[in-house]
Structures are given as structure tokens and as C-alpha cells.
Design a protein around this motif. Sequence first.
Motif, PDB file in Angstrom:
ATOM      1  N   GLY A 149       0.865  -1.158   0.051  1.00 55.65           N
ATOM      2  CA  GLY A 149       0.079  -0.036  -0.090  1.00 55.65           C
ATOM      3  C   GLY A 149       0.766   1.103  -0.210  1.00 55.65           C
ATOM      4  O   GLY A 149       1.990   1.290   0.080  1.00 55.65           O
ATOM      5  N   LYS A 150       0.352   2.403  -0.136  1.00 53.59           N
ATOM      6  CA  LYS A 150       0.967   3.658  -0.298  1.00 53.59           C
ATOM      7  C   LYS A 150       1.230   4.255   1.184  1.00 53.59           C
ATOM      8  O   LYS A 150       2.005   5.192   1.184  1.00 53.59           O
ATOM      9  CB  LYS A 150       0.185   4.565  -1.241  1.00 53.59           C
ATOM     10  CG  LYS A 150      -0.112   4.245  -2.450  1.00 53.59           C
ATOM     11  CD  LYS A 150      -0.200   5.270  -3.461  1.00 53.59           C
ATOM     12  CE  LYS A 150      -0.555   4.980  -4.749  1.00 53.59           C
ATOM     13  NZ  LYS A 150       0.198   4.587  -5.861  1.00 53.59           N
ATOM     14  N   VAL A 155       0.753   0.093  -9.916  1.00 53.49           N
ATOM     15  CA  VAL A 155       1.050  -1.278  -9.063  1.00 53.49           C
ATOM     16  C   VAL A 155       2.737  -1.271  -8.675  1.00 53.49           C
ATOM     17  O   VAL A 155       3.370  -1.168  -9.545  1.00 53.49           O
ATOM     18  CB  VAL A 155       0.638  -2.666  -9.575  1.00 53.49           C
ATOM     19  CG1 VAL A 155       1.116  -3.848  -8.597  1.00 53.49           C
ATOM     20  CG2 VAL A 155      -0.812  -2.635  -9.974  1.00 53.49           C
ATOM     21  N   VAL A 156       3.046  -1.495  -7.354  1.00 52.16           N
ATOM     22  CA  VAL A 156       4.468  -2.031  -7.080  1.00 52.16           C
ATOM     23  C   VAL A 156       4.744  -3.100  -8.049  1.00 52.16           C
ATOM     24  O   VAL A 156       4.095  -4.144  -7.933  1.00 52.16           O
ATOM     25  CB  VAL A 156       4.597  -2.149  -5.602  1.00 52.16           C
ATOM     26  CG1 VAL A 156       5.998  -2.435  -5.629  1.00 52.16           C
ATOM     27  CG2 VAL A 156       4.295  -0.788  -4.941  1.00 52.16           C
ATOM     28  N   CYS A 168       9.716   3.124  -1.323  1.00 50.60           N
ATOM     29  CA  CYS A 168      10.772   2.666  -0.303  1.00 50.60           C
ATOM     30  C   CYS A 168      10.028   1.728   0.464  1.00 50.60           C
ATOM     31  O   CYS A 168       9.334   1.946   1.441  1.00 50.60           O
ATOM     32  CB  CYS A 168      11.607   3.565   0.262  1.00 50.60           C
ATOM     33  SG  CYS A 168      12.931   2.939   1.403  1.00 50.60           S
ATOM     34  N   LEU A 169      10.246   0.330   0.083  1.00 46.79           N
ATOM     35  CA  LEU A 169       9.430  -0.558   1.009  1.00 46.79           C
ATOM     36  C   LEU A 169      10.330  -1.645   1.557  1.00 46.79           C
ATOM     37  O   LEU A 169      11.333  -2.159   0.533  1.00 46.79           O
ATOM     38  CB  LEU A 169       8.463  -1.588   0.164  1.00 46.79           C
ATOM     39  CG  LEU A 169       7.314  -0.463  -0.366  1.00 46.79           C
ATOM     40  CD1 LEU A 169       6.395  -1.283  -1.340  1.00 46.79           C
ATOM     41  CD2 LEU A 169       6.393   0.073   0.623  1.00 46.79           C
ATOM     42  N   PHE A 170      10.368  -1.817   2.777  1.00 44.22           N
ATOM     43  CA  PHE A 170      11.342  -3.174   3.281  1.00 44.22           C
ATOM     44  C   PHE A 170      12.804  -2.729   3.193  1.00 44.22           C
ATOM     45  O   PHE A 170      13.686  -3.406   2.737  1.00 44.22           O
ATOM     46  CB  PHE A 170      11.046  -4.303   2.642  1.00 44.22           C
ATOM     47  CG  PHE A 170       9.772  -4.762   2.347  1.00 44.22           C
ATOM     48  CD1 PHE A 170       8.955  -4.918   3.269  1.00 44.22           C
ATOM     49  CD2 PHE A 170       9.283  -4.911   1.012  1.00 44.22           C
ATOM     50  CE1 PHE A 170       7.492  -5.326   3.115  1.00 44.22           C
ATOM     51  CE2 PHE A 170       7.952  -5.284   0.791  1.00 44.22           C
ATOM     52  CZ  PHE A 170       7.029  -5.507   1.906  1.00 44.22           C
ATOM     53  N   GLU A 171      12.941  -1.219   3.477  1.00 43.91           N
ATOM     54  CA  GLU A 171      14.064  -0.626   3.080  1.00 43.91           C
ATOM     55  C   GLU A 171      14.858  -0.757   1.785  1.00 43.91           C
ATOM     56  O   GLU A 171      16.095  -0.906   1.611  1.00 43.91           O
ATOM     57  CB  GLU A 171      15.103  -1.405   4.463  1.00 43.91           C
ATOM     58  CG  GLU A 171      14.758  -0.838   5.646  1.00 43.91           C
ATOM     59  CD  GLU A 171      15.399  -1.219   6.702  1.00 43.91           C
ATOM     60  OE1 GLU A 171      16.432  -1.588   6.756  1.00 43.91           O
ATOM     61  OE2 GLU A 171      15.030  -1.093   7.881  1.00 43.91           O
ATOM     62  N   GLU A 172      13.987  -0.983   0.772  1.00 40.76           N
ATOM     63  CA  GLU A 172      14.513  -1.354  -0.601  1.00 40.76           C
ATOM     64  C   GLU A 172      13.752  -0.481  -1.460  1.00 40.76           C
ATOM     65  O   GLU A 172      12.611  -0.164  -1.198  1.00 40.76           O
ATOM     66  CB  GLU A 172      14.275  -2.681  -0.764  1.00 40.76           C
ATOM     67  CG  GLU A 172      14.761  -2.937  -2.360  1.00 40.76           C
ATOM     68  CD  GLU A 172      14.595  -4.609  -2.398  1.00 40.76           C
ATOM     69  OE1 GLU A 172      14.346  -4.999  -3.692  1.00 40.76           O
ATOM     70  OE2 GLU A 172      14.465  -5.248  -1.866  1.00 40.76           O
TER      71      GLU A 172
END
Length: 181
Positions: free
Chosen positions: A30-31, A125-126, A152-156
Motif C-alpha cells: 500500500g501507499k 502497482v508496485v 521505499c518498501l522493506f528498506e529497498e
Amino acid sequence: MDLIIRPIRESDAQDYVRLMEQIERETQYGKFEPGERIPSVEFYTSKIQQVRADEYDEIFLAILDGQLIGRAKAEGKPSRKSGHCLYLSACVIYRLQRQGVGESLVREAEEWAKQKGITRIETSVVSQNRTGVQFWRKMGYQIEGTRRNAFCLFEEMMDEYLMAKVEPVGVRVDGWKFPRW
């Protein structure tokens, strides 16, 4: 499953807050992260009033046994040049995903858009969200582009696919008007 799909009402604000909080807790892509925004009933009541006042925006709810379980949000474009387009997002609580709820929501939103003269529906979509990409492809959407390092998700850093479904409008004839004007 007795699924109801209908437009949102002001009286849905409290249940809508709970739905969005649950979805933000359950989704990885999600955003917003869980707790990042603190939506209130007043906030969503105001948003619902704005949607009700704009004939080219709509939120559809999926309701099962009196509980909100998903939503599709359609946001129209306010200009003459892009008034034939809208942005569509959809989400369903985790335990009821892959059971046709998302498909029902999107089909309802697409039918509504068609009645409004919308010929292009966009979503995003990511790219690592394989389930989401598969879902939108199944619904007839195609990847048109990529926003590099959009999230930036999961530090990536992750890319975002820009996807769209375009309905052919044929050849213009005298008297044909663009939607909204």
C-alpha cells in the motif's frame, strides 16, 4: 457469498475508517504504512462529501454480511484534454482476496466509467507485487510504463508499474462530444 457492491454513503464513514485501517495493516504494497496516517470519521466524511459532489469521482464498496470488505476508488481528471481518463484503485481485505470481490469491484467501477464516457482507466502497482500485477492483467490492463524507485518498501527502492485499460472510441463523427463538456 451474498456480495453487495454499491457507491459509498456518508453514513459509511466510520466503517470505512475501519476498512482502510485493516487494509493498511494487512497489505505490504500500500501507499501508506500501518499507523502512518490517522484517518478519522470526520476526515472520511469530508472525503465522501467531496466524492458525492463530483460526478466524475466515485468510491464503490464491497459488503458481505453487513461488513465492508473492500473498495474501488475512481478518480476522474478535471480537464478537457484528459476528461476521458480516470485513475482506479482497488483493495480487498486479505482473507477474502482471490474470491472474486476485487473483480466485482473493478467491473462495477468500469461500468460506471463507461456510462460517464470514460475511455481510459489507469492504475498503478508496485512492480514486486506479483499478485497485484496479475490481477490487473487479468482484468485487461496493460503495463504502459515504469516509475523507477517510486517506493521505499522493506528498506529497498521499488519500481511502480503504470497500467491502463483503453476502450477504442472509433472514428470521430460530426456531433461527437468529449466527455464532460
